[in-house]
Motif scaffolding. Structure first.
Motif: not given
Length: 622
Positions: A418-430
């Protein structure tokens, strides 16, 4: 061959053979002895077809004071493996009454003549160790009948238990006694339970028993002799056994039943010492087999059996397995009471003085060892159960720990995923935000460039010529003085005609946003609208529609009258003289819509469309 020609040893052999065969024809006995070299053992084998290794009884001498009809009361500890099955070591012909022997003597003589050639041939084959041919079935049957003229009864309707129950019921009828297990029943119930069809002799015996007192019998073992022997030889609970064999053809049996089997002292002695008692009539097949195994020759017959150490092993050795052994044999009449071999006092004395002192300690030791083994087995089972329960508890604890570890690992993996997914999602959002910001900045830059082009063109094409103060031009009307205060504090003053449009004022204010510098001078302003648009206000409106920004969004600011505060909204084609508050000129404040932080003349000022409650933009000095 004449008796006078026989030597003393031959006469002794003849007498021994006649004692074994209960008489018989002398000539036949002499012929058999002569054919086997006067060997009594082999002669008996020829006549009886028995095991040649079994010893023959030795005739009593004149110095023997023991009665001829009673064996010595000595404990016979010879191993009797045949007690639990198999062929007996030395089957003997049971002795019957004198009348039966006299009647069967001609038959035995005839059978001896008929079977003599086969016995001689069989002896010859045995000497040469050649496999023995079997006698024809007819001769074998005749030989068996010769051994037991009465023959065992073959009652196929009853099993061993039924035969034993029948014999015990008959014994109760005849003696008028009841078994110990039935003493709790009343005398009337006991009498009725003995049998509703009892004989007259049985009723007379019961009547006499009632007059003399209570008569009891042992609790006989109801089953086959093999089952009885196995019950006595149980290693976990061995018992002493008493075997009673009778033959109704003997005159001594009736008195033996009444005086010995129904004797309360003997019955209670065996009951108190936990004896198993089994009995039967040799006319029955199972009793006949027991008689052969126990080597009974005279009836009534009583034998005591029990577990004993094997011969050659120490009685205290725990490694030597015990064997069921004949402890003593008693056969013959039961009267006179004091000296008869099968009388109750004689048997009681023998049990108290010989059997029980010698056998009971060993049986008690065997029972104690069996109890210790059972206790140890129970303790081992309990220990195994505890160990099994402990292992099960450990397995459950291990499984629970394993389950918790698995859940923790799965939860950690899920959290990491989930953290990786959130990081990926945050990175994607960023990345998207960055891309959008960059795109917006690019668009803003492009827009600023485009607006700057329109500002510079507007300074040339949209801002009209400034009229002279106080002058009235026919096309433009009366001159109006308009002051402008920028958010950064810069001020501007410009004269317009009342016939000029609001677009002229907005274009003038828009030109004030052009940076200062040589490259931004009015001389370098474009002479035509950007993108080749139509000149004038019509071209401006077309550019607004193409950009999707009309009015305030195009200009990026609002114009507000200072006092009283009133917004001057941009409208295409609207004249200044039509705006209330500007008919005679006025002071306008510029409010930027995007509230940028602008720098001008060494001052930082924050601009906002509603920074003050009164609607005015204040000027802050350092």
């Amino acid at each position: 061959m004449d008796l006078d020609t026989l030597s003393p040893s031959q006469r002794q052999a003849l007498s021994q053979l006649q004692a074994v065969t209960n008489g018989g024809d002398t000539e036949v006995a002499i012929g058999v002895l002569d054919s086997v070299g006067w060997d009594v053992q082999r002669a008996a084998d020829v006549i009886f077809d028995s095991n040649p290794s079994a010893p023959l009884p030795v005739p009593r001498t004149s110095t023997d004071t023991t009665p001829s009809n009673m064996e010595r009361f000595e404990v016979d500890d010879t191993e009797q493996d045949g007690l639990l099955g198999g062929r007996p070591n030395r089957p003997r012909q049971p002795s019957h009454s004198t009348n039966i022997a006299a009647l069967s003597r001609p038959l035995r003589f005839l059978l001896a003549i008929l079977t003599f050639p086969f016995h001689v041939l069989r002896t010859f084959f045995r000497m040469l160790r050649i496999p023995l041919p079997q006698l024809p079935m007819t001769l074998s049957s005749l030989t068996i009948y010769y051994r037991n003229p009465l023959g065992p009864r073959n009652d196929l309707k009853l099993d061993a238990r039924g035969v034993a129950e029948r014999w015990v019921r008959a014994l109760e009828e005849e003696t008028g006694a009841v078994r110990l297990s039935r003493r709790a029943v009343s005398s009337e119930g006991a009498s009725s339970s003995v049998g509703s069809s009892g004989s007259a002799a049985g009723m007379t015996a019961r009547k006499q028993a009632g007059e003399e007192g209570e008569r009891i019998l042992s609790d006989f073992f109801l089953g086959s002799y093999e089952e009885f022997a196995k019950a006595c030889a149980r290693e976990d609970n061995p018992k002493l056994g008493c075997v009673i064999l009778v033959s109704e053809e003997h005159d001594d049996v009736a008195e033996f039943k009444r005086s010995t089997l129904a004797d309360s002292l003997l019955v209670r002695l065996m009951h108190d010492n936990d004896f198993l008692v089994w009995g039967g009539d040799v006319r029955d097949r199972d009793a006949w087999s027991a008689a052969q195994k126990l080597q009974a020759t005279t009836y009534p017959f009583v034998a005591f059996i029990g577990l004993q150490p094997r011969r050659g092993g120490s009685s205290t050795s725990s490694t030597t397995s015990p064997v069921l052994t004949v402890l003593s044999r008693h056969q013959g009449p039961s009267i006179p009471t004091a000296t008869a071999p099968t009388s109750a006092p004689t048997l009681v004395q023998h049990l108290n003085e010989s059997v029980l002192p010698r056998v009971s300690p060993y049986l008690i030791r065997v029972r104690n060892q069996a109890a210790e083994r059972a206790t140890q087995k129970a303790l081992d089972a309990e220990r195994r159960d505890r160990e099994r329960a402990l292992r099960a508890e450990q397995d459950r604890a291990f499984e629970e720990s394993k389950r918790r570890d698995k859940e923790r690992i799965e939860r950690k993996v899920a959290e990491e995923r989930k953290a990786r997914a959130e990081a990926v999602r945050a990175a994607e959002e960023k990345a998207r935000d960055e891309a959008a910001r960059e795109r917006q900045e690019l668009e803003q830059q492009q827009w600023e460039v485009k607006r700057m082009e329109w500002r510079r063109w507007g300074r040339r094409g949209l801002v009209p010529r400034e009229p002279r103060p106080g002058n009235v031009e026919p096309a433009r009307g009366k001159t109006l003085r308009v002051g402008v205060r920028m958010p950064d504090g810069k001020r501007g003053v410009r004269f317009f005609g009342e016939g000029d449009s609001v677009t002229a004022v907005y274009a003038y204010v828009d030109t004030l946003l052009i940076p200062e510098g040589r490259e931004w001078s009015s001389d370098m302003d474009p002479v035509s609208p950007p993108d080749g648009k139509v000149t004038g206000e019509e071209g401006l409106m077309q550019a607004m529609r193409e950009a999707g920004k009309e009015g305030d969004s195009w200009w990026g600011f609002n114009l507000v009258l200072s006092y009283p505060r009133r917004e001057i909204r941009w409208e295409a084609g609207k004249k200044l003289g039509e705006i209330e508050g500007l008919k005679a000129g006025g002071q306008l404040a510029v409010e930027m819509l995007d509230t940028p932080v602008v720098k001008g003349k060494g001052k930082e000022r924050a601009t906002s469309s509603g920074s003050d409650d009164d609607g005015y933009v204040t000027e802050e000095s350092d």
